[in-house]
Motif scaffolding. Structure first.
Motif, PDB file in Angstrom:
ATOM      1  N   PHE A 142       4.538  -7.350   3.156  1.00  0.00           N
ATOM      2  CA  PHE A 142       3.714  -8.554   3.019  1.00  0.00           C
ATOM      3  C   PHE A 142       2.381  -8.246   2.352  1.00  0.00           C
ATOM      4  O   PHE A 142       1.861  -9.048   1.561  1.00  0.00           O
ATOM      5  CB  PHE A 142       3.464  -9.185   4.390  1.00  0.00           C
ATOM      6  N   PHE A 143       1.799  -7.097   2.627  1.00  0.00           N
ATOM      7  CA  PHE A 143       0.442  -6.811   2.160  1.00  0.00           C
ATOM      8  C   PHE A 143       0.369  -6.569   0.659  1.00  0.00           C
ATOM      9  O   PHE A 143      -0.727  -6.617   0.080  1.00  0.00           O
ATOM     10  CB  PHE A 143      -0.142  -5.643   2.957  1.00  0.00           C
ATOM     11  N   GLU A 144       1.498  -6.350   0.047  1.00  0.00           N
ATOM     12  CA  GLU A 144       1.475  -6.253  -1.414  1.00  0.00           C
ATOM     13  C   GLU A 144       1.135  -7.601  -2.040  1.00  0.00           C
ATOM     14  O   GLU A 144       0.613  -7.657  -3.155  1.00  0.00           O
ATOM     15  CB  GLU A 144       2.802  -5.699  -1.912  1.00  0.00           C
ATOM     16  N   SER A 145       1.402  -8.689  -1.327  1.00  0.00           N
ATOM     17  CA  SER A 145       1.014 -10.013  -1.831  1.00  0.00           C
ATOM     18  C   SER A 145      -0.497 -10.198  -1.778  1.00  0.00           C
ATOM     19  O   SER A 145      -1.037 -11.105  -2.412  1.00  0.00           O
ATOM     20  CB  SER A 145       1.691 -11.121  -1.014  1.00  0.00           C
ATOM     21  N   LEU A 146      -1.195  -9.342  -1.034  1.00  0.00           N
ATOM     22  CA  LEU A 146      -2.657  -9.363  -0.972  1.00  0.00           C
ATOM     23  C   LEU A 146      -3.258  -8.214  -1.776  1.00  0.00           C
ATOM     24  O   LEU A 146      -4.433  -7.886  -1.623  1.00  0.00           O
ATOM     25  CB  LEU A 146      -3.120  -9.267   0.487  1.00  0.00           C
ATOM     26  N   ASP A 147      -2.414  -7.610  -2.615  1.00  0.00           N
ATOM     27  CA  ASP A 147      -2.859  -6.525  -3.515  1.00  0.00           C
ATOM     28  C   ASP A 147      -3.350  -5.299  -2.760  1.00  0.00           C
ATOM     29  O   ASP A 147      -4.288  -4.618  -3.190  1.00  0.00           O
ATOM     30  CB  ASP A 147      -3.950  -7.028  -4.467  1.00  0.00           C
ATOM     31  N   TRP A 148      -2.687  -4.991  -1.660  1.00  0.00           N
ATOM     32  CA  TRP A 148      -3.023  -3.776  -0.928  1.00  0.00           C
ATOM     33  C   TRP A 148      -2.380  -2.569  -1.602  1.00  0.00           C
ATOM     34  O   TRP A 148      -1.336  -2.669  -2.237  1.00  0.00           O
ATOM     35  CB  TRP A 148      -2.540  -3.862   0.513  1.00  0.00           C
ATOM     36  N   ASP A 149      -3.014  -1.421  -1.416  1.00  0.00           N
ATOM     37  CA  ASP A 149      -2.497  -0.141  -1.889  1.00  0.00           C
ATOM     38  C   ASP A 149      -1.933   0.593  -0.676  1.00  0.00           C
ATOM     39  O   ASP A 149      -2.575   0.647   0.375  1.00  0.00           O
ATOM     40  CB  ASP A 149      -3.636   0.662  -2.522  1.00  0.00           C
ATOM     41  N   GLY A 150      -0.725   1.140  -0.809  1.00  0.00           N
ATOM     42  CA  GLY A 150      -0.123   1.740   0.362  1.00  0.00           C
ATOM     43  C   GLY A 150       0.743   2.942   0.092  1.00  0.00           C
ATOM     44  O   GLY A 150       1.125   3.237  -1.044  1.00  0.00           O
ATOM     45  N   ILE A 151       1.063   3.626   1.185  1.00  0.00           N
ATOM     46  CA  ILE A 151       1.970   4.763   1.179  1.00  0.00           C
ATOM     47  C   ILE A 151       3.054   4.481   2.212  1.00  0.00           C
ATOM     48  O   ILE A 151       2.752   4.179   3.371  1.00  0.00           O
ATOM     49  CB  ILE A 151       1.248   6.075   1.533  1.00  0.00           C
ATOM     50  N   CYS A 152       4.309   4.544   1.794  1.00  0.00           N
ATOM     51  CA  CYS A 152       5.447   4.382   2.695  1.00  0.00           C
ATOM     52  C   CYS A 152       6.188   5.711   2.798  1.00  0.00           C
ATOM     53  O   CYS A 152       6.488   6.339   1.778  1.00  0.00           O
ATOM     54  CB  CYS A 152       6.399   3.304   2.180  1.00  0.00           C
TER      55      CYS A 152
END
Length: 201
Positions: free
Chosen positions: A41-51
């Motif tokens: 979901f947070f990619e819709s808020l332009d978050w940067d992440g590591i999975c």
């Protein structure tokens, strides 16, 4: 809005952080790239992440994600190095941990002592199966690092459909990033998943 977590973890975090844009997350034991995923979901808020997910069955599905994806065992990761090389700040908005019986070992590998802090943490303990075997050490560790247990024994929502309600996660916050009065208000409800969301929405 469409959320993807099994038990509304993404909805909880989004509301608690007031739908912050351009945030950061670390998702350990991320499983599927979209469905039953706590961070998509947070990619819709332009978050940067590591999975991080060790099961290779999910590898191809991560091509649709913008996160940095590591198909490795969570116990073999040098987290300080990965965070540094990814350009992450020392304050990370969301940490999700779902690694079954390895949760305490993973916590001990995270760079808490290198000034990294997480605003919100959701962590699975499967207390309905293991009792305090993992939940107890998780709570001891996180409290020793200054974290506040906001939601204890969060109920498994899917279990309700088959009459098997059980608590299987704890949800934590770092009190530095939230107003004390707000944390006290939320904590006073002794919230489970449904209750806490009813206070936000």
């Amino acid at each position: 809005m469409k959320y993807y977590s099994d038990d509304r973890q993404d909805e909880f975090v989004a509301n608690l952080l007031m739908f912050k844009r351009n945030g950061t997350y670390l998702d350990i034991g991320s499983s599927s790239s979209v469905g039953s995923n706590n961070t998509y979901f947070f990619e819709s808020l332009d978050w940067d992440g590591i999975c991080i997910e060790k099961d290779p069955v999910f590898n191809s599905s991560y091509a649709q994600r913008t996160c940095r994806y590591l198909n490795v065992d969570a116990l073999e990761v040098n987290y300080e190095k990965v965070l540094s090389e990814s350009g992450f700040p020392d304050v990370i908005d969301y940490l999700s941990i779902d690694v079954d019986q390895e949760s305490v070992q993973v916590l001990s590998k995270l760079p808490f002592d290198k000034d990294y802090r997480f605003k919100v943490i959701t962590i699975e303990h499967d207390g309905h199966v293991y009792g305090d075997q993992y939940r107890g050490p998780q709570q001891y560790f996180l409290k020793s690092k200054g974290y506040f247990l906001l939601c204890e024994e969060v109920l498994n929502q899917s279990g309700r459909n088959i009459g098997q309600e059980h608590g299987w996660e704890d949800w934590w916050v770092h009190p530095y990033f939230f107003e004390k009065s707000e944390l006290e208000r939320l904590y006073s409800y002794r919230l489970n998943t449904e209750q806490i969301m009813s206070k936000f929405i």
